[in-house]
Design an enzyme around this catalytic site. Structure first.
Site, PDB file in Angstrom:
ATOM      1  N   GLU A  32       9.748  -6.655   7.102  1.00 41.21           N
ATOM      2  CA  GLU A  32      10.463  -7.941   7.035  1.00 41.21           C
ATOM      3  C   GLU A  32      11.649  -7.809   6.079  1.00 41.21           C
ATOM      4  OE1 GLU A  32      10.629 -11.071   8.312  1.00 41.21           O
ATOM      5  OE2 GLU A  32      12.084 -11.523   6.754  1.00 41.21           O
ATOM      6  N   GLN A  33      12.802  -8.301   6.521  1.00 40.02           N
ATOM      7  CA  GLN A  33      14.008  -8.148   5.705  1.00 40.02           C
ATOM      8  C   GLN A  33      13.988  -9.002   4.436  1.00 40.02           C
ATOM      9  OE1 GLN A  33      17.411  -9.465   7.947  1.00 40.02           O
ATOM     10  NE2 GLN A  33      16.740 -11.588   8.023  1.00 40.02           N
ATOM     11  N   ARG A 106       5.700 -24.458   9.346  1.00 41.02           N
ATOM     12  CA  ARG A 106       5.930 -23.031   9.607  1.00 41.02           C
ATOM     13  C   ARG A 106       5.457 -22.175   8.424  1.00 41.02           C
ATOM     14  NH1 ARG A 106       9.782 -19.005   8.917  1.00 41.02           N
ATOM     15  NH2 ARG A 106      10.073 -17.668  10.720  1.00 41.02           N
ATOM     16  N   TYR A 209       6.563 -35.844  13.694  1.00 39.59           N
ATOM     17  CA  TYR A 209       5.114 -35.638  13.647  1.00 39.59           C
ATOM     18  C   TYR A 209       4.743 -35.160  12.246  1.00 39.59           C
ATOM     19  CZ  TYR A 209       6.652 -30.839  14.857  1.00 39.59           C
ATOM     20  OH  TYR A 209       7.296 -29.616  14.906  1.00 39.59           O
ATOM     21  N   ASP A 287      11.677 -14.760  19.909  1.00 38.68           N
ATOM     22  CA  ASP A 287      13.070 -15.196  20.020  1.00 38.68           C
ATOM     23  C   ASP A 287      14.038 -14.031  20.262  1.00 38.68           C
ATOM     24  OD1 ASP A 287      12.188 -17.725  19.518  1.00 38.68           O
ATOM     25  OD2 ASP A 287      13.338 -18.046  17.680  1.00 38.68           O
TER      26      ASP A 287
HETATM   27  C1  LIG Z   1      13.773 -19.317   8.568  1.00 35.59           C
HETATM   28  C2  LIG Z   1      13.285 -19.881   9.888  1.00 35.59           C
HETATM   29  C3  LIG Z   1      12.938 -21.214   9.981  1.00 35.59           C
HETATM   30  C4  LIG Z   1      12.507 -21.740  11.196  1.00 35.59           C
HETATM   31  N1  LIG Z   1      12.156 -23.049  11.249  1.00 35.59           N
HETATM   32  C5  LIG Z   1      11.694 -23.557  12.400  1.00 35.59           C
HETATM   33  C6  LIG Z   1      11.297 -24.909  12.444  1.00 35.59           C
HETATM   34  O1  LIG Z   1      11.369 -25.620  11.457  1.00 35.59           O
HETATM   35  N2  LIG Z   1      10.836 -25.403  13.629  1.00 35.59           N
HETATM   36  C7  LIG Z   1      10.752 -24.614  14.758  1.00 35.59           C
HETATM   37  O2  LIG Z   1      10.293 -25.094  15.809  1.00 35.59           O
HETATM   38  N3  LIG Z   1      11.094 -23.331  14.746  1.00 35.59           N
HETATM   39  C8  LIG Z   1      11.572 -22.786  13.592  1.00 35.59           C
HETATM   40  N4  LIG Z   1      11.930 -21.485  13.568  1.00 35.59           N
HETATM   41  C9  LIG Z   1      11.846 -20.713  14.822  1.00 35.59           C
HETATM   42  C10 LIG Z   1      10.492 -20.367  15.178  1.00 35.59           C
HETATM   43  O3  LIG Z   1       9.790 -19.909  14.053  1.00 35.59           O
HETATM   44  C11 LIG Z   1      10.631 -19.297  16.239  1.00 35.59           C
HETATM   45  O4  LIG Z   1      11.276 -19.835  17.389  1.00 35.59           O
HETATM   46  C12 LIG Z   1       9.330 -18.818  16.759  1.00 35.59           C
HETATM   47  O5  LIG Z   1       8.350 -18.822  15.784  1.00 35.59           O
HETATM   48  C13 LIG Z   1       9.491 -17.401  17.319  1.00 35.59           C
HETATM   49  O6  LIG Z   1       9.472 -16.536  16.202  1.00 35.59           O
HETATM   50  P1  LIG Z   1       9.934 -15.073  16.140  1.00 35.59           P
HETATM   51  O7  LIG Z   1       8.909 -14.393  15.304  1.00 35.59           O
HETATM   52  O8  LIG Z   1      10.268 -14.526  17.473  1.00 35.59           O
HETATM   53  O9  LIG Z   1      11.318 -15.143  15.359  1.00 35.59           O
HETATM   54  P2  LIG Z   1      11.699 -15.710  13.844  1.00 35.59           P
HETATM   55  O10 LIG Z   1      10.763 -16.798  13.525  1.00 35.59           O
HETATM   56  O11 LIG Z   1      13.114 -15.937  13.924  1.00 35.59           O
HETATM   57  O12 LIG Z   1      11.326 -14.464  12.933  1.00 35.59           O
HETATM   58  C14 LIG Z   1      12.119 -13.304  12.869  1.00 35.59           C
HETATM   59  C15 LIG Z   1      11.829 -12.596  11.560  1.00 35.59           C
HETATM   60  O13 LIG Z   1      12.491 -11.341  11.561  1.00 35.59           O
HETATM   61  C16 LIG Z   1      13.130 -11.137  10.331  1.00 35.59           C
HETATM   62  N5  LIG Z   1      14.257 -10.230  10.585  1.00 35.59           N
HETATM   63  C17 LIG Z   1      15.409 -10.502  11.243  1.00 35.59           C
HETATM   64  N6  LIG Z   1      16.187  -9.417  11.296  1.00 35.59           N
HETATM   65  C18 LIG Z   1      15.515  -8.419  10.672  1.00 35.59           C
HETATM   66  C19 LIG Z   1      15.821  -7.054  10.421  1.00 35.59           C
HETATM   67  N7  LIG Z   1      16.960  -6.509  10.838  1.00 35.59           N
HETATM   68  N8  LIG Z   1      14.902  -6.305   9.758  1.00 35.59           N
HETATM   69  C20 LIG Z   1      13.724  -6.856   9.342  1.00 35.59           C
HETATM   70  N9  LIG Z   1      13.398  -8.150   9.546  1.00 35.59           N
HETATM   71  C21 LIG Z   1      14.279  -8.919  10.211  1.00 35.59           C
HETATM   72  C22 LIG Z   1      13.540 -12.523   9.905  1.00 35.59           C
HETATM   73  O14 LIG Z   1      13.789 -12.608   8.513  1.00 35.59           O
HETATM   74  C23 LIG Z   1      12.342 -13.346  10.342  1.00 35.59           C
HETATM   75  O15 LIG Z   1      11.340 -13.379   9.369  1.00 35.59           O
HETATM   76  C24 LIG Z   1      12.405 -20.912  12.362  1.00 35.59           C
HETATM   77  C25 LIG Z   1      12.764 -19.565  12.269  1.00 35.59           C
HETATM   78  C26 LIG Z   1      13.199 -19.043  11.031  1.00 35.59           C
HETATM   79  C27 LIG Z   1      13.553 -17.570  10.918  1.00 35.59           C
END
Ligand SMILES: Cc1cc2nc3c(=O)[nH]c(=O)nc-3n(C[C@H](O)[C@H](O)[C@H](O)COP(=O)(O)OP(=O)(O)OC[C@H]3O[C@@H](n4cnc5c(N)ncnc54)[C@H](O)[C@@H]3O)c2cc1C
Length: 392
Positions: A32-33, A106, A209, A287
């Site tokens: 994680e970054q 979250r 909610y 995402d």
């Molecule tokens: C800070 C934040 C707040 C959010 N808040 C909400 C919210 O309030 N409500 C909602 O519905 N959804 C929110 N989301 C989106 C939701 O969490 C995501 O749509 C869903 O959980 C899918 O998550 P994911 O793990 O694919 O991506 P993300 O949740 O975007 O997680 C990606 C992770 O990868 C890390 N990362 C990115 N690039 C790198 C790299 N180069 N090297 C290492 N690590 C890296 C990021 O720091 C992050 O922790 C948020 C996302 C983030 C990042």
């Protein structure tokens, strides 16, 4: 030989993938970054298709402790707050789908997951270099690691996606969300219950909610704007702009808007489904490969489903990682594209101006929305079942 898996990204998708892959017998590291596992963010809705996976991974009891189980889904009208439809949740959800519908913060969810799977923080991946025998990962600061399998769970701006697919265009949808958390005591006098409520009006909508065991009310207000250049989770919005946008709305909405002292402002971008998202031993999840508008409340849920399917494919075929990843992508592509489409459709539906189309929408919501067979494909899907069986 145990497969060495590197998961890039310790968000919800990456953490669940880390946990599921470990349980499938892989040697997993999550990078994680951020300098610490994040508590950033506000409310997340977890429909039964997601909680079913969390239950199987053994973390649902801990997630549930900080969650709120909504009593109903409500759609309300913008100017007088009239209920357009109300669908009871709780017992009907459990009996239809065998898993709960939950609202979580979250940060609470990430904390539970990070307790279950070790995360290497402060590790920002900057390059992914597939070689003949394995994959080299490069991190900011010069650190290098090697893995047999790389999962890019690094969110909407995915570096891993850029490496394997090139840059994909994002389209600003014209929608901007203001969001925040209000302490429950500050809204104690307002008629807001433990429901999942969507209030729809011309060019705007408001969702609220409770999360964090009922201590905080999560409020998201979406309005329309002409242009935007960033896609950040941490920019602040102007409360006066928000108040002006909701000036003619029902007094409950105006009171909620007033209570949002320092709302975060978040532009909503959309991408059409990618044709593919794996290349040899490198794949994507959440995402990174299927970002979606939040209007289906499925962003986290789809990332959680991805993790379960990915682990199942690798458990069955770890000897041939590229073949397992191709199977994972095949099993996930059409379903996630359908959820992206559902979410995109709600962008128009939620913001219709007063008039015949809006009346038709409201009549349709009143008669068809709810725990009908129409939603079984989404909530009843079991990603742990090889055939993706639907429960109902
Ligand atoms: C800070 C934040 C707040 C959010 N808040 C909400 C919210 O309030 N409500 C909602 O519905 N959804 C929110 N989301 C989106 C939701 O969490 C995501 O749509 C869903 O959980 C899918 O998550 P994911 O793990 O694919 O991506 P993300 O949740 O975007 O997680 C990606 C992770 O990868 C890390 N990362 C990115 N690039 C790198 C790299 N180069 N090297 C290492 N690590 C890296 C990021 O720091 C992050 O922790 C948020 C996302 C983030 C990042």
């Amino acid at each position: 030989m145990t497969v060495r898996a590197a998961v890039i990204g310790g968000g919800i998708g990456g953490l669940v993938a880390g946990l599921a892959l470990r349980q499938a017998g892989l040697d997993v590291r999550v990078f994680e970054q951020a300098p610490a596992v994040g508590t950033v963010g506000a409310g997340i809705q977890l429909a039964p298709n997601a909680t079913r996976v969390l239950a199987a991974l053994g973390v649902l009891p801990a997630v549930r402790r900080g969650a709120v189980e909504p009593t109903a889904f409500e759609f309300r009208r913008w100017d007088d707050g009239r209920v357009l439809s109300s669908t009871p949740l709780r017992a009907p959800v459990e009996s239809a789908y065998g898993a709960p519908y939950l609202h979580v913060h979250r940060g609470d969810l990430v904390a539970v997951l990070a307790d279950a799977v070790p995360v290497e923080v402060g590790a920002r991946c900057v390059d992914v270099l597939p070689g003949d025998r394995d994959v080299e990962l490069r991190f900011a600061g010069g650190r290098r690691e090697r893995a047999d399998l790389v999962v890019g769970a690094d969110g909407i701006h995915s570096v891993v996606r850029q490496v394997i697919l090139g840059t994909a265009d994002a389209r600003f949808t014209g929608h901007v969300a203001f969001r925040g958390l209000i302490p429950a005591a500050r809204v104690a006098d307002l008629p807001v219950g433990h429901t999942s409520t969507v209030r729809m009006g011309p060019g705007a909508h408001c969702v609220h909610y409770f999360v964090s065991a009922g201590r905080l009310l999560n409020v998201v207000c979406v309005i329309e704007e002409d242009s935007w250049t960033r896609e950040s989770w941490t920019d602040h919005g102007d409360p006066a702009e928000l108040r002006a946008a909701f000036a003619g709305w029902d007094p409950v909405v105006r009171a909620l808007v007033d209570a949002l002292d320092a709302p975060l402002k978040w532009a909503l971008f959309d991408r059409l489904p990618f044709a593919r998202w794996s290349e040899g031993p490198v794949t994507l999840l959440g995402d990174a490969c299927h970002p979606m508008l939040p209007y289906g409340a499925q962003g986290a849920a789809q990332a959680i489903e991805d993790a379960a399917v990915l682990a199942a494919c690798l458990r069955d075929a770890a000897a041939d990682v590229p073949a397992a990843l191709a199977r994972y992508e095949l099993l996930r592509h059409d379903r996630t594209a359908r959820v992206q489409e559902l979410s995109r459709g709600n962008a128009t539906r939620f913001h219709l101006p007063d008039g015949p189309q809006q009346r038709d929408r409201d009549a349709a919501i009143a008669s068809t929305y709810g725990l009908s067979p129409d939603i079984d494909w989404l909530y009843g899907f079991d990603p742990l079942d090889p055939g993706g069986r639907v429960h109902h």
